[in-house]
Design a protein around this motif. Structure first.
Motif, short mmCIF file in Angstrom:
data_model
loop_
_atom_site.label_atom_id
_atom_site.label_comp_id
_atom_site.label_asym_id
_atom_site.label_seq_id
_atom_site.Cartn_x
_atom_site.Cartn_y
_atom_site.Cartn_z
N UNK A 28 0.84 -1.19 0.00
CA UNK A 28 0.00 0.00 0.00
C UNK A 28 0.87 1.24 0.00
N UNK A 29 0.41 2.26 -0.68
CA UNK A 29 1.07 3.56 -0.64
C UNK A 29 0.50 4.31 0.55
N UNK A 30 1.38 4.78 1.41
CA UNK A 30 0.93 5.40 2.64
C UNK A 30 2.02 6.32 3.12
N UNK A 31 1.69 7.28 3.94
CA UNK A 31 2.68 8.22 4.47
C UNK A 31 3.42 8.91 3.33
N UNK A 32 2.74 9.17 2.22
CA UNK A 32 3.44 9.54 0.99
C UNK A 32 3.43 11.02 0.70
N UNK A 33 4.48 11.48 0.00
CA UNK A 33 4.44 12.84 -0.55
C UNK A 33 3.43 12.88 -1.69
N UNK A 34 3.09 14.09 -2.15
CA UNK A 34 2.11 14.20 -3.25
C UNK A 34 2.70 13.69 -4.56
N UNK A 35 4.00 13.96 -4.76
CA UNK A 35 4.62 13.55 -6.02
C UNK A 35 4.99 12.07 -5.97
N UNK A 36 5.13 11.43 -7.14
CA UNK A 36 5.62 10.06 -7.15
C UNK A 36 7.01 10.00 -6.49
N UNK A 37 7.28 8.92 -5.80
CA UNK A 37 8.57 8.79 -5.10
C UNK A 37 9.23 7.49 -5.50
N UNK A 38 10.53 7.53 -5.73
CA UNK A 38 11.30 6.33 -6.06
C UNK A 38 12.37 6.14 -4.98
N UNK A 39 12.44 4.91 -4.48
CA UNK A 39 13.41 4.57 -3.44
C UNK A 39 14.50 3.70 -4.05
N UNK A 40 15.76 4.08 -3.83
CA UNK A 40 16.90 3.31 -4.35
C UNK A 40 17.49 2.47 -3.24
N UNK A 41 17.61 1.16 -3.51
CA UNK A 41 18.07 0.24 -2.46
C UNK A 41 19.36 -0.44 -2.89
N UNK A 42 20.29 -0.58 -1.93
CA UNK A 42 21.55 -1.26 -2.22
C UNK A 42 22.68 -0.63 -1.43
N UNK A 43 23.92 -0.82 -1.90
CA UNK A 43 25.07 -0.24 -1.21
C UNK A 43 25.02 1.28 -1.29
N UNK A 44 25.47 1.91 -0.21
CA UNK A 44 25.37 3.36 -0.11
C UNK A 44 25.98 4.09 -1.31
N UNK A 45 27.18 3.65 -1.70
CA UNK A 45 27.87 4.36 -2.78
C UNK A 45 27.07 4.29 -4.08
N UNK A 46 26.49 3.10 -4.36
CA UNK A 46 25.78 3.00 -5.65
C UNK A 46 24.42 3.68 -5.60
N UNK A 47 23.75 3.65 -4.44
CA UNK A 47 22.44 4.31 -4.39
C UNK A 47 22.61 5.84 -4.46
#
Ligand code: AMP
Ligand code: MG
Length: 353
Positions: free
Chosen positions: A235-254
Motif C-alpha cells: 500500500x502507498x501510505x505516508x506519501x508525498x504528493x509527487x511520485x517517489x522512487x526509493x533506491x536500495x543497495x550499497x550506499x555508494x551506488x544508491x
C-alpha cells in the motif's frame, strides 16, 4: 468550523488548557494533540457519532481501525475480554510508551472504532500532554495520526493544520514530537504474538521481554529483511504528493543512482526533490534539486524524527518527483524507518547495479 490552537508547555502542560481540550473531547469534539510518536487526532472512543466524524475529517476508510489511548493498564483491562498472556509483561516494560497491543475487544468498544474487528488496539502514551489530556477527559480516546489519510503523519502542530485546519475543533500545540514514527503494533491474540507494524519500539527490545515475538509475514508490512516485493504490491501510505522512487543497495551506488536520476529528470524539465542525510547533501551540489534534510544517516533516531517533516517540505516545494535512498542498516528503529520509506514510495524500489 474554526480550529482553535492551544499552545502548551510540552513537559508540564497548563491545567486550564488541558481542561478545555478534555472538555471538548468529552463533548464529542475532535482534538489533535502531541504524543511521543506523532500528533494524534483524538475523539471520545465510546461516542459513535464522534468517531464517525473523525473518519470523515481524516478521509480515512472505515475499514482501517483506530488505536484507543488510555492512561494505564487497568483502563485497558476495562476495554478487553481478559488480558492475554504477555500483556502484563509487555505493558510493564513499555507502557507508558510507543507500543500498541491488539487484544480481544470487550462489549464497551464500538464497532466503528475497530472497523468491525473482534479485536481492539490499545496504547498508553508517555507524552506528558497526551497523558494529561487522557486523564482529564476521564474517557478512552481513540486517536489515529492527525493527518489526512495516506499523507505523511504530522510531527508538528503546523503539519496538523496543513491537513486539517477547519476540519477539527482544536489542536493542542506541544511542539515537535520526539520519535517521529508511529507506535509498534503487536497482536497478542495469536501465539506467538506478532508485530503487525514496525514502530518506535524495536523487535529486539520486544524480544528481550517476550522472546517468541514474531514478525508478520505480510506483503503490506514488508520488512527490510524480506525479499523485495514487486512495485505496487504494497500500500502507498505516508506519501508525498509527487511520485517517489526509493533506491536500495550499497550506499555508494544508491547515492550515485539518485544523483543520476535527478540529473536525468531535471534535463526533462522536472522539478526534483531528494531526501538527503547530512552526508548525502554534497552529492547534490551544482544540481537544481530541492534537498530535504533527514539528519545524521548513521542514527535512526535522527532520521525517524525528520522523515515526515522532510516529505512535507518537498510537497510545499511542489516537486514533481521525489528521490531517496534506502538505508543498509536493518536493526532497531531502522526497521520502522525503512518500512515508512518503502510505503512513502508506494514500493517503487530500484536496485542499481
Ligand atoms: P494510525 O493510528 O493511523 O497510526 O493507524 C492505526 C493502525 O493500527 C491501523 O492502521 C492498524 O494497522 C492498526 N490497528 C488498529 N486496530 C487494530 C486491530 N484491532 N487489529 C490490528 N491492527 C490494528
Ligand atoms: Mg495514520
Amino acid at each position: 468550523m474554526t480550529t482553535e490552537i492551544l499552545k502548551v508547555n510540552p513537559q508540564s502542560p497548563e491545567p486550564e488548557a488541558i481542561a478545555r481540550a478534555a472538555r471538548c473531547l468529552r463533548d464529542g469534539g475532535l482534538v489533535a494533540f502531541p504524543t511521543e510518536t506523532v500528533y494524534g487526532l483524538g475523539v471520545h472512543a465510546l461516542d459513535r457519532s464522534a468517531v464517525l466524524r473523525l473518519f470523515e475529517a481524516k478521509g480515512r476508510p472505515a475499514n482501517d481501525p483506530l488505536i484507543v489511548h488510555v492512561a494505564a493498564l487497568t483502563d485497558a483491562a476495562a476495554l478487553v475480554l481478559g488480558l492475554p498472556t504477555h500483556a502484563d509483561r509487555l505493558a510493564r516494560a513499555f507502557w507508558p510508551g510507543p507500543l500498541t497491543l491488539v487484544m480481544r475487544r470487550g462489549p464497551a468498544v464500538p464497532d466503528e472504532v475497530t472497523a468491525g474487528l473482534e479485536t481492539v488496539a490499545i496504547r498508553v502514551p508517555a507524552h506528558p500532554v497526551a497523558h494529561a489530556l487522557i486523564l482529564a477527559s476521564t474517557v478512552p480516546i481513540a486517536a489515529p495520526s492527525a493527518n489526512l489519510f495516506s499523507r505523511p503523519s504530522p510531527t508538528r502542530a503546523e503539519h496538523v493544520l496543513q491537513d486539517l485546519d477547519g476540519r477539527i475543533d482544536m489542536v493542542v500545540d506541544g511542539g515537535a514530537t520526539d520519535v517521529g514514527v508511529e507506535s509498534t503494533v503487536v497482536d497478542l491474540t495469536t501465539d506467538p504474538p506478532v508485530v503487525l507494524r514496525a514502530g518506535a519500539v524495536s523487535l529486539e527490545s520486544l524480544r528481550a521481554v517476550v522472546p517468541e515475538v514474531a514478525l508478520a509475514v505480510r506483503p503490506t508490512e514488508a520488512d527490510g529483511n524480506m525479499p523485495m516485493p514487486s512495485p505496487g504490491l504494497l500500500s502507498r501510505h505516508y506519501s508525498p504528493r509527487a511520485p517517489m522512487v526509493l533506491y536500495r543497495g550499497r550506499q555508494a551506488s544508491t547515492r550515485e543512482a539518485v544523483r543520476a536520476a535527478a540529473s536525468a529528470a531535471i534535463a526533462t524539465g522536472q522539478r526534483v526533490g531528494v531526501l538527503a542525510t547530512d552526508d548525502d547533501v554534497k552529492t547534490f551540489e551544482g544540481l537544481d534539486v530541492t534537498v530535504a534534510g533527514i539528519g545524521d544517516g548513521s542514527r535512526a533516531e535522527h532520521v525517524a524524527s525528520r522523515l515526515y517533516a522532510a516529505l512535507r517540505e518537498l510537497d510545499i516545494a511542489a516537486v514533481g518527483l521525489v528521490l531517496a535512498r534506502d538505508f543498509e542498516q536493518e536493526d532497531g528503529l531502522w526497521r520502522a524507518v525503512k518500512d515508512r520509506l518503502q510505503r512513502a514510495a508506494g514500493s517503487v524500489v530500484m536496485v542499481p547495479d
